[in-house]
Design a protein around this motif. Structure first.
Motif, PDB file in Angstrom:
ATOM      1  N   ILE A 179       7.194   3.165   0.467  1.00 40.99           N
ATOM      2  CA  ILE A 179       5.731   3.078   0.572  1.00 40.99           C
ATOM      3  C   ILE A 179       5.100   4.443   0.385  1.00 40.99           C
ATOM      4  O   ILE A 179       4.129   4.610  -0.360  1.00 40.99           O
ATOM      5  CB  ILE A 179       5.328   2.440   1.914  1.00 40.99           C
ATOM      6  CG1 ILE A 179       5.717   0.960   1.925  1.00 40.99           C
ATOM      7  CG2 ILE A 179       3.836   2.609   2.183  1.00 40.99           C
ATOM      8  CD1 ILE A 179       5.667   0.309   3.298  1.00 40.99           C
ATOM      9  N   ARG A 180       5.656   5.440   1.048  1.00 40.80           N
ATOM     10  CA  ARG A 180       5.109   6.798   0.930  1.00 40.80           C
ATOM     11  C   ARG A 180       5.206   7.307  -0.508  1.00 40.80           C
ATOM     12  O   ARG A 180       4.255   7.886  -1.036  1.00 40.80           O
ATOM     13  CB  ARG A 180       5.841   7.739   1.887  1.00 40.80           C
ATOM     14  CG  ARG A 180       5.383   9.173   1.802  1.00 40.80           C
ATOM     15  CD  ARG A 180       3.961   9.317   2.321  1.00 40.80           C
ATOM     16  NE  ARG A 180       3.587  10.722   2.313  1.00 40.80           N
ATOM     17  CZ  ARG A 180       2.393  11.159   2.009  1.00 40.80           C
ATOM     18  NH1 ARG A 180       1.425  10.312   1.730  1.00 40.80           N
ATOM     19  NH2 ARG A 180       2.119  12.440   2.006  1.00 40.80           N
ATOM     20  N   ALA A 181       6.354   7.099  -1.132  1.00 42.17           N
ATOM     21  CA  ALA A 181       6.535   7.572  -2.514  1.00 42.17           C
ATOM     22  C   ALA A 181       5.558   6.890  -3.469  1.00 42.17           C
ATOM     23  O   ALA A 181       4.971   7.547  -4.330  1.00 42.17           O
ATOM     24  CB  ALA A 181       7.974   7.333  -2.961  1.00 42.17           C
ATOM     25  N   THR A 182       5.352   5.582  -3.289  1.00 39.20           N
ATOM     26  CA  THR A 182       4.428   4.899  -4.196  1.00 39.20           C
ATOM     27  C   THR A 182       2.986   5.332  -3.956  1.00 39.20           C
ATOM     28  O   THR A 182       2.193   5.371  -4.900  1.00 39.20           O
ATOM     29  CB  THR A 182       4.548   3.367  -4.088  1.00 39.20           C
ATOM     30  OG1 THR A 182       4.331   2.959  -2.746  1.00 39.20           O
ATOM     31  CG2 THR A 182       5.916   2.898  -4.556  1.00 39.20           C
ATOM     32  N   THR A 183       2.630   5.666  -2.708  1.00 40.44           N
ATOM     33  CA  THR A 183       1.270   6.167  -2.462  1.00 40.44           C
ATOM     34  C   THR A 183       1.058   7.531  -3.101  1.00 40.44           C
ATOM     35  O   THR A 183      -0.069   7.918  -3.360  1.00 40.44           O
ATOM     36  CB  THR A 183       0.928   6.253  -0.957  1.00 40.44           C
ATOM     37  OG1 THR A 183       1.811   7.166  -0.323  1.00 40.44           O
ATOM     38  CG2 THR A 183       0.985   4.896  -0.291  1.00 40.44           C
ATOM     39  N   LEU A 184       2.160   8.235  -3.350  1.00 42.99           N
ATOM     40  CA  LEU A 184       2.084   9.528  -4.048  1.00 42.99           C
ATOM     41  C   LEU A 184       2.196   9.362  -5.560  1.00 42.99           C
ATOM     42  O   LEU A 184       2.279  10.345  -6.294  1.00 42.99           O
ATOM     43  CB  LEU A 184       3.182  10.467  -3.538  1.00 42.99           C
ATOM     44  CG  LEU A 184       3.068  10.875  -2.072  1.00 42.99           C
ATOM     45  CD1 LEU A 184       4.316  11.660  -1.641  1.00 42.99           C
ATOM     46  CD2 LEU A 184       1.813  11.701  -1.836  1.00 42.99           C
TER      47      LEU A 184
END
Length: 91
Positions: A21-26
């Motif tokens: 989730i964090r990587a996709t938000t970045l």
């Protein structure tokens, strides 16, 4: 077909999903690799199903106790069908 990803995650437990989730938000592209059931122990047999059973027990307790706590409200809590309850917690 060869595809390039910014992040490869091995496993699919809670930490893996948080990382994805964090990587996709970045704006990163992510691939998750799982050998077994997607979601890991917490989602499928541990934390999440346990919390569903605890919430069900609380709902039954409140229904059973409500008529004593609140005069004028008639409630009844019947027997629990554990097989159905456990089956429903696995959805």
């Amino acid at each position: 077909m060869h595809t390039k990803f910014d992040l490869a995650i091995i496993g699919s437990g809670g930490g893996a999903f948080a990382a994805a989730i964090r990587a996709t938000t970045l704006g990163k592209s992510v691939v998750m690799i799982e050998r077994g059931t997607l979601g890991g122990t917490c989602v499928n047999t541990g934390c999440v199903p346990s919390k569903a059973l605890i919430a069900a027990a609380n709902a039954r307790h409140v229904a059973e106790d409500a008529s004593e706590r609140f005069p004028g409200i008639a409630t009844k809590a019947g027997p629990v069908d554990m097989a159905a309850l456990i089956g429903g917690s696995r959805l």
